[in-house]
Write a protein that holds these residues in place. Structure first.
Motif, PDB file in Angstrom:
ATOM      1  N   PHE A 125       0.558  -1.778  -0.126  1.00 33.19           N
ATOM      2  CA  PHE A 125      -0.187  -0.060  -0.007  1.00 33.19           C
ATOM      3  C   PHE A 125       0.951   1.452   0.407  1.00 33.19           C
ATOM      4  CE2 PHE A 125      -3.557  -2.717   0.956  1.00 33.19           C
ATOM      5  CZ  PHE A 125      -4.556  -1.460   0.665  1.00 33.19           C
ATOM      6  N   ARG A 126       2.394   1.575   0.983  1.00 31.83           N
ATOM      7  CA  ARG A 126       2.858   2.524   0.989  1.00 31.83           C
ATOM      8  C   ARG A 126       3.508   2.132  -0.745  1.00 31.83           C
ATOM      9  NH1 ARG A 126       3.115   0.019   5.983  1.00 31.83           N
ATOM     10  NH2 ARG A 126       5.120  -0.401   5.456  1.00 31.83           N
ATOM     11  N   LYS A 127       4.071   1.562  -0.793  1.00 28.39           N
ATOM     12  CA  LYS A 127       4.490   1.928  -2.275  1.00 28.39           C
ATOM     13  C   LYS A 127       3.236   2.309  -3.593  1.00 28.39           C
ATOM     14  CE  LYS A 127       7.958  -2.323  -1.940  1.00 28.39           C
ATOM     15  NZ  LYS A 127       8.721  -3.452  -2.659  1.00 28.39           N
ATOM     16  N   ASN A 128       2.014   2.272  -3.216  1.00 28.10           N
ATOM     17  CA  ASN A 128       1.198   2.618  -4.288  1.00 28.10           C
ATOM     18  C   ASN A 128       0.864   3.999  -3.894  1.00 28.10           C
ATOM     19  OD1 ASN A 128       0.476   0.179  -6.708  1.00 28.10           O
ATOM     20  ND2 ASN A 128       1.361  -0.370  -4.680  1.00 28.10           N
ATOM     21  N   GLY A 129       1.795   4.708  -2.732  1.00 29.88           N
ATOM     22  CA  GLY A 129       1.330   5.894  -2.952  1.00 29.88           C
ATOM     23  C   GLY A 129       0.115   5.735  -1.870  1.00 29.88           C
ATOM     24  N   ILE A 130      -0.785   4.678  -0.634  1.00 31.51           N
ATOM     25  CA  ILE A 130      -1.105   5.018   0.361  1.00 31.51           C
ATOM     26  C   ILE A 130      -0.521   4.093   1.270  1.00 31.51           C
ATOM     27  CG2 ILE A 130      -3.471   3.332   1.628  1.00 31.51           C
ATOM     28  CD1 ILE A 130      -3.926   2.849  -1.484  1.00 31.51           C
ATOM     29  N   TYR A 131      -0.451   5.648   2.791  1.00 32.45           N
ATOM     30  CA  TYR A 131       0.099   5.938   3.522  1.00 32.45           C
ATOM     31  C   TYR A 131      -0.180   5.170   5.583  1.00 32.45           C
ATOM     32  CZ  TYR A 131       3.647   7.539   0.589  1.00 32.45           C
ATOM     33  OH  TYR A 131       4.774   7.731  -0.325  1.00 32.45           O
TER      34      TYR A 131
ATOM     35  N   ASN B 293      -6.342   1.631   6.868  1.00 35.25           N
ATOM     36  CA  ASN B 293      -7.580   1.763   8.233  1.00 35.25           C
ATOM     37  C   ASN B 293      -7.043   0.341   9.051  1.00 35.25           C
ATOM     38  OD1 ASN B 293      -9.791   1.406   9.450  1.00 35.25           O
ATOM     39  ND2 ASN B 293     -11.256   2.482   7.477  1.00 35.25           N
ATOM     40  N   PRO B 294      -7.249   0.453  10.360  1.00 34.12           N
ATOM     41  CA  PRO B 294      -7.402  -0.394  11.229  1.00 34.12           C
ATOM     42  C   PRO B 294      -7.636  -1.003  11.369  1.00 34.12           C
ATOM     43  CG  PRO B 294      -6.693   1.823  12.600  1.00 34.12           C
ATOM     44  CD  PRO B 294      -7.339   1.816  11.134  1.00 34.12           C
ATOM     45  N   ARG B 295      -9.186  -0.818  10.971  1.00 35.94           N
ATOM     46  CA  ARG B 295     -10.041  -2.181  10.732  1.00 35.94           C
ATOM     47  C   ARG B 295     -10.011  -3.044   9.453  1.00 35.94           C
ATOM     48  NH1 ARG B 295     -14.694   2.482  11.458  1.00 35.94           N
ATOM     49  NH2 ARG B 295     -13.995   3.058   9.460  1.00 35.94           N
ATOM     50  N   GLU B 296      -9.272  -2.443   8.470  1.00 43.00           N
ATOM     51  CA  GLU B 296      -9.160  -2.893   7.610  1.00 43.00           C
ATOM     52  C   GLU B 296      -7.901  -4.196   7.855  1.00 43.00           C
ATOM     53  OE1 GLU B 296      -8.450  -2.091   2.274  1.00 43.00           O
ATOM     54  OE2 GLU B 296      -7.913  -1.007   4.509  1.00 43.00           O
ATOM     55  N   VAL B 297      -6.997  -3.819   8.936  1.00 46.18           N
ATOM     56  CA  VAL B 297      -5.450  -4.422   8.873  1.00 46.18           C
ATOM     57  C   VAL B 297      -6.483  -6.030   9.748  1.00 46.18           C
ATOM     58  CG1 VAL B 297      -3.699  -4.920  10.405  1.00 46.18           C
ATOM     59  CG2 VAL B 297      -4.317  -3.232   8.655  1.00 46.18           C
ATOM     60  N   VAL B 298      -7.275  -5.220  10.721  1.00 44.81           N
ATOM     61  CA  VAL B 298      -8.053  -6.693  11.458  1.00 44.81           C
ATOM     62  C   VAL B 298      -8.902  -7.340  10.429  1.00 44.81           C
ATOM     63  CG1 VAL B 298     -10.009  -7.154  13.094  1.00 44.81           C
ATOM     64  CG2 VAL B 298      -8.408  -5.154  14.113  1.00 44.81           C
ATOM     65  N   SER B 299      -9.377  -6.747   9.489  1.00 40.90           N
ATOM     66  CA  SER B 299     -10.014  -7.733   8.327  1.00 40.90           C
ATOM     67  C   SER B 299      -9.278  -8.572   7.532  1.00 40.90           C
ATOM     68  CB  SER B 299     -10.906  -6.584   7.258  1.00 40.90           C
ATOM     69  OG  SER B 299     -11.782  -7.316   6.307  1.00 40.90           O
ATOM     70  N   TRP B 300      -8.296  -8.135   7.296  1.00 41.93           N
ATOM     71  CA  TRP B 300      -7.089  -8.929   7.066  1.00 41.93           C
ATOM     72  C   TRP B 300      -6.637 -10.106   7.526  1.00 41.93           C
ATOM     73  CZ3 TRP B 300      -2.914  -4.561   5.124  1.00 41.93           C
ATOM     74  CH2 TRP B 300      -3.958  -4.187   3.942  1.00 41.93           C
ATOM     75  N   LYS B 301      -6.492  -9.744   8.765  1.00 40.57           N
ATOM     76  CA  LYS B 301      -6.204 -10.521   9.586  1.00 40.57           C
ATOM     77  C   LYS B 301      -6.826 -11.669   9.929  1.00 40.57           C
ATOM     78  CE  LYS B 301      -2.757  -8.195  12.147  1.00 40.57           C
ATOM     79  NZ  LYS B 301      -2.610  -7.635  13.801  1.00 40.57           N
ATOM     80  N   ASN B 302      -7.730 -11.480   9.937  1.00 36.66           N
ATOM     81  CA  ASN B 302      -9.563 -12.544   9.815  1.00 36.66           C
ATOM     82  C   ASN B 302      -9.472 -13.226   8.693  1.00 36.66           C
ATOM     83  OD1 ASN B 302      -9.977 -11.934  12.565  1.00 36.66           O
ATOM     84  ND2 ASN B 302     -11.381 -10.467  12.359  1.00 36.66           N
TER      85      ASN B 302
END
Length: 143
Positions: A28-34, A37-46
């Motif tokens: 995401f950072r490499k694509n300019g999104i720094y 969203n913390p909820r998105e990270v939790v979603s990925w983990k689950n």
């Protein structure tokens, strides 16, 4: 924009080794999104751990490819998860999967719409199957 792509084996390794979240955030950072969203990270983990379990079935060939967070060109839409491969008839196939963190959803009288608890309240939202279908049609029309 495509945040992650790899074989079934690479995806399995990234999940098993605990690398997937770091890999996604870095992409995401490499694509300019720094700011992810913390909820998105939790979603990925689950969700991604559950997808790994599904793909570990012997039904899925080792040659299948996985893509995560594919941004459909010229739109703001992002596909959560894509599985691509070749079937027993040597035909190329792609499956679009929309991952949700809902505990339940209920029918509505509107086609393609369900009620689900999201954003702190019950809302009328697009059914994930309809969302995946609309993404497939957008991609098909784009191509």
């Amino acid at each position: 924009m495509l945040i992650y792509k790899g074989s079934k084996r690479e995806f399995d390794y990234d999940i098993t080794q605990g690398n997937i979240i770091k890999t996604l955030k870095t992409a995401f950072r490499k694509n300019g999104i720094y700011n992810t969203n913390p909820r998105e990270v939790v979603s990925w983990k689950n969700s991604l751990t559950e997808m790994q379990k599904v793909l570990n079935s012997s039904t899925f060939d080792e040659k299948i490819q996985v893509a995560i967070e594919y941004k459909i060109p010229q739109t703001a839409k992002r596909v959560d998860f894509i599985v691509a491969g070749i079937d027993s008839d040597e035909k190329e196939n792609v499956v679009i999967i929309e991952l949700k963190q809902w505990e339940e959803a209920t029918k509505t009288s509107s086609p393609g719409i369900v009620n689900a608890f999201t954003g702190g309240m019950i809302r009328a939202v697009v059914h994930p199957s309809y969302q995946a279908y609309s993404y497939s049609k957008t991609i098909e029309n784009f191509n």
